[in-house]
Design an enzyme around this catalytic site. Sequence first.
Site, PDB file in Angstrom:
ATOM      1  N   HIS A 180      -3.557  49.974  27.181  1.00 11.56           N
ATOM      2  CA  HIS A 180      -3.587  50.766  25.937  1.00 11.56           C
ATOM      3  C   HIS A 180      -2.214  50.602  25.254  1.00 11.56           C
ATOM      4  O   HIS A 180      -1.421  51.536  25.180  1.00 11.56           O
ATOM      5  CB  HIS A 180      -3.881  52.227  26.275  1.00 11.56           C
ATOM      6  CG  HIS A 180      -4.327  53.048  25.101  1.00 11.56           C
ATOM      7  ND1 HIS A 180      -4.546  52.520  23.844  1.00 11.56           N
ATOM      8  CD2 HIS A 180      -4.598  54.387  24.996  1.00 11.56           C
ATOM      9  CE1 HIS A 180      -4.934  53.493  23.032  1.00 11.56           C
ATOM     10  NE2 HIS A 180      -4.958  54.626  23.696  1.00 11.56           N
ATOM     11  N   GLN A 184      -0.787  52.898  22.366  1.00 11.46           N
ATOM     12  CA  GLN A 184      -0.389  54.221  22.879  1.00 11.46           C
ATOM     13  C   GLN A 184       1.041  54.183  23.421  1.00 11.46           C
ATOM     14  O   GLN A 184       1.813  55.128  23.269  1.00 11.46           O
ATOM     15  CB  GLN A 184      -1.365  54.647  23.993  1.00 11.46           C
ATOM     16  CG  GLN A 184      -1.065  56.007  24.593  1.00 11.46           C
ATOM     17  CD  GLN A 184      -1.412  57.157  23.661  1.00 11.46           C
ATOM     18  OE1 GLN A 184      -2.499  57.205  23.114  1.00 11.46           O
ATOM     19  NE2 GLN A 184      -0.481  58.073  23.465  1.00 11.46           N
ATOM     20  N   ARG A 207     -11.451  48.234  20.221  1.00 12.77           N
ATOM     21  CA  ARG A 207     -11.444  49.179  21.346  1.00 12.77           C
ATOM     22  C   ARG A 207     -12.737  48.998  22.112  1.00 12.77           C
ATOM     23  O   ARG A 207     -13.822  49.032  21.534  1.00 12.77           O
ATOM     24  CB  ARG A 207     -11.365  50.630  20.863  1.00 12.77           C
ATOM     25  CG  ARG A 207     -11.807  51.593  21.967  1.00 12.77           C
ATOM     26  CD  ARG A 207     -11.553  53.031  21.715  1.00 12.77           C
ATOM     27  NE  ARG A 207     -10.125  53.315  21.753  1.00 12.77           N
ATOM     28  CZ  ARG A 207      -9.640  54.543  21.896  1.00 12.77           C
ATOM     29  NH1 ARG A 207     -10.447  55.577  22.031  1.00 12.77           N
ATOM     30  NH2 ARG A 207      -8.338  54.744  21.908  1.00 12.77           N
ATOM     31  N   ARG A 243       1.163  57.923  16.992  1.00 12.60           N
ATOM     32  CA  ARG A 243       0.178  56.841  17.073  1.00 12.60           C
ATOM     33  C   ARG A 243       0.075  56.141  15.718  1.00 12.60           C
ATOM     34  O   ARG A 243      -0.003  54.927  15.622  1.00 12.60           O
ATOM     35  CB  ARG A 243      -1.220  57.386  17.439  1.00 12.60           C
ATOM     36  CG  ARG A 243      -1.342  58.034  18.815  1.00 12.60           C
ATOM     37  CD  ARG A 243      -1.073  57.085  19.953  1.00 12.60           C
ATOM     38  NE  ARG A 243      -1.819  55.835  19.848  1.00 12.60           N
ATOM     39  CZ  ARG A 243      -3.130  55.701  20.053  1.00 12.60           C
ATOM     40  NH1 ARG A 243      -3.864  56.727  20.413  1.00 12.60           N
ATOM     41  NH2 ARG A 243      -3.724  54.513  19.950  1.00 12.60           N
ATOM     42  N   ASP A 272      -3.207  61.585  32.470  1.00 16.15           N
ATOM     43  CA  ASP A 272      -4.334  61.141  31.650  1.00 16.15           C
ATOM     44  C   ASP A 272      -5.590  61.731  32.294  1.00 16.15           C
ATOM     45  O   ASP A 272      -5.530  62.231  33.436  1.00 16.15           O
ATOM     46  CB  ASP A 272      -4.369  59.592  31.656  1.00 16.15           C
ATOM     47  CG  ASP A 272      -5.495  58.993  30.826  1.00 16.15           C
ATOM     48  OD1 ASP A 272      -6.005  59.684  29.927  1.00 16.15           O
ATOM     49  OD2 ASP A 272      -5.870  57.834  31.085  1.00 16.15           O
ATOM     50  N   CYS A 318      -1.685  61.330  26.486  1.00 16.43           N
ATOM     51  CA  CYS A 318      -2.206  60.515  25.377  1.00 16.43           C
ATOM     52  C   CYS A 318      -3.300  61.241  24.605  1.00 16.43           C
ATOM     53  O   CYS A 318      -3.548  60.914  23.444  1.00 16.43           O
ATOM     54  CB  CYS A 318      -2.724  59.176  25.902  1.00 16.43           C
ATOM     55  SG  CYS A 318      -4.068  59.328  27.098  1.00 16.43           S
TER      56      CYS A 318
HETATM   57  N1  NVA Z   1      -7.859  56.491  30.254  1.00 17.02           N
HETATM   58  C1  NVA Z   1      -8.442  57.051  29.061  1.00 17.02           C
HETATM   59  C2  NVA Z   1      -7.498  56.967  27.919  1.00 17.02           C
HETATM   60  C3  NVA Z   1      -7.992  57.628  26.656  1.00 17.02           C
HETATM   61  C4  NVA Z   1      -7.043  57.484  25.507  1.00 17.02           C
HETATM   62  C5  NVA Z   1      -9.738  56.344  28.757  1.00 17.02           C
HETATM   63  O1  NVA Z   1      -9.781  55.113  28.860  1.00 17.02           O
HETATM   64  O2  NVA Z   1     -10.729  57.016  28.452  1.00 17.02           O
HETATM   65  N1   CP Z   2      -5.081  58.573  22.873  1.00 15.20           N
HETATM   66  C1   CP Z   2      -6.128  57.975  22.283  1.00 15.20           C
HETATM   67  O1   CP Z   2      -6.291  56.753  22.322  1.00 15.20           O
HETATM   68  O2   CP Z   2      -6.965  58.824  21.661  1.00 15.20           O
HETATM   69  P1   CP Z   2      -8.401  58.455  21.052  1.00 15.20           P
HETATM   70  O3   CP Z   2      -9.294  58.110  22.217  1.00 15.20           O
HETATM   71  O4   CP Z   2      -8.832  59.699  20.336  1.00 15.20           O
HETATM   72  O5   CP Z   2      -8.248  57.292  20.137  1.00 15.20           O
END
Ligand code: NVA
Ligand code: CP
Length: 332
Positions: A134, A137, A107, A316, A230, A271
């Site tokens: 993602h 997700q 990540r 998830r 989101d 999400c």
């Molecule tokens: N768009 C958000 C998704 C978090 C799961 C981010 O990248 O922070």
């Molecule tokens: N939705 C999601 O990816 O959550 P986290 O950022 O907590 O992993």
Amino acid sequence: MGQLLGKNFLTLKDFTPDEIIYLLDLAADLKDKKKNRIPHKLCEGKNIALIFEKTSTRTRCSFEVAGYDLGMGVTYLDPKSSQIGKKESIADTARVLGRMFDGIEYRGFGQEIVEKLAKYSGVPVWNGLTNEYHPTQMLADMLTVRERFGKLKGLKLVYMGDARYNMGNSYMITCAKLGLDFVACAPKAYFPDQKLIDECQEFAKESGATLSFEEDVMVATKDADIICTDVWVSMGEPEEVWKERIDALLPYQVNMKAVDNAKDTAIFMHCLPAFHDLETEIGREIHEKYGLTEMEVTDEVFEKYADVVFDEAENRMHTIKAVIAATLSEEI
Ligand code: NVA
Ligand code: CP
């Protein structure tokens, strides 16, 4: 069987509709086993590394619990304590981790980083979120939708908010692959990149999906089956963008008016994490600066659909387990 053994999981663009459905079916089966306490240590004796250059609750816990349920060893590398990127290149890191682990989750920031890890590690690499995509997700979301509606094809999914980032991009790809009607509902400047739209139009030709881009909330949400959103500012983006996002995206907040305009059977998805009240530090800071008490979704909508949103969060884990098992287990 074993059709995905050894494969990377970097974006759903790389997967056929049948492969995506196979992962959903496997996730449903593993979910059933977990609920019925049937052991499923399909990857016994293997080890995985989880690299997180951004924070996480769901993705990290999903990979960890899934790993343990599959009988594996799990090593977590947090955003600060490894050498990655600062003292050691991604290519070198990949070559080291590939000698010790059977699979690597990443990540972080650019998609090119997770691609490089995959290129140099020699083991399956799974994208746990990049700026662009993602994909884990998406499997959780599609499993949740399928559990609720009993199907995917032909459903209308409306994404409201910043449709140019990981979630908006990923919904467009997923809908295009699986035959859902995707609508990005946002100001024009927040529509996905044209090159990605063109790629997705090709997938849509195969699946029968439609892709539309709509600035008018009432037009977009009419007869929707699924409304999702989101956060307006994603991890890694500078604080300064909050003002511009609030100005641009407040009209695209998911509120009861938008939801009431959808089908009676419609669901709301997120999400997570979500800013729907003042129970977070950032939520309170934004409240002090801009006076908002809720952001991308109102508290009323969030609580009305909380059971869907938390099913989505639980899924998830089951879907990530399916990705690990499908790419690492010789037993399936
Ligand atoms: N768009 C958000 C998704 C978090 C799961 C981010 O990248 O922070
Ligand atoms: N939705 C999601 O990816 O959550 P986290 O950022 O907590 O992993």
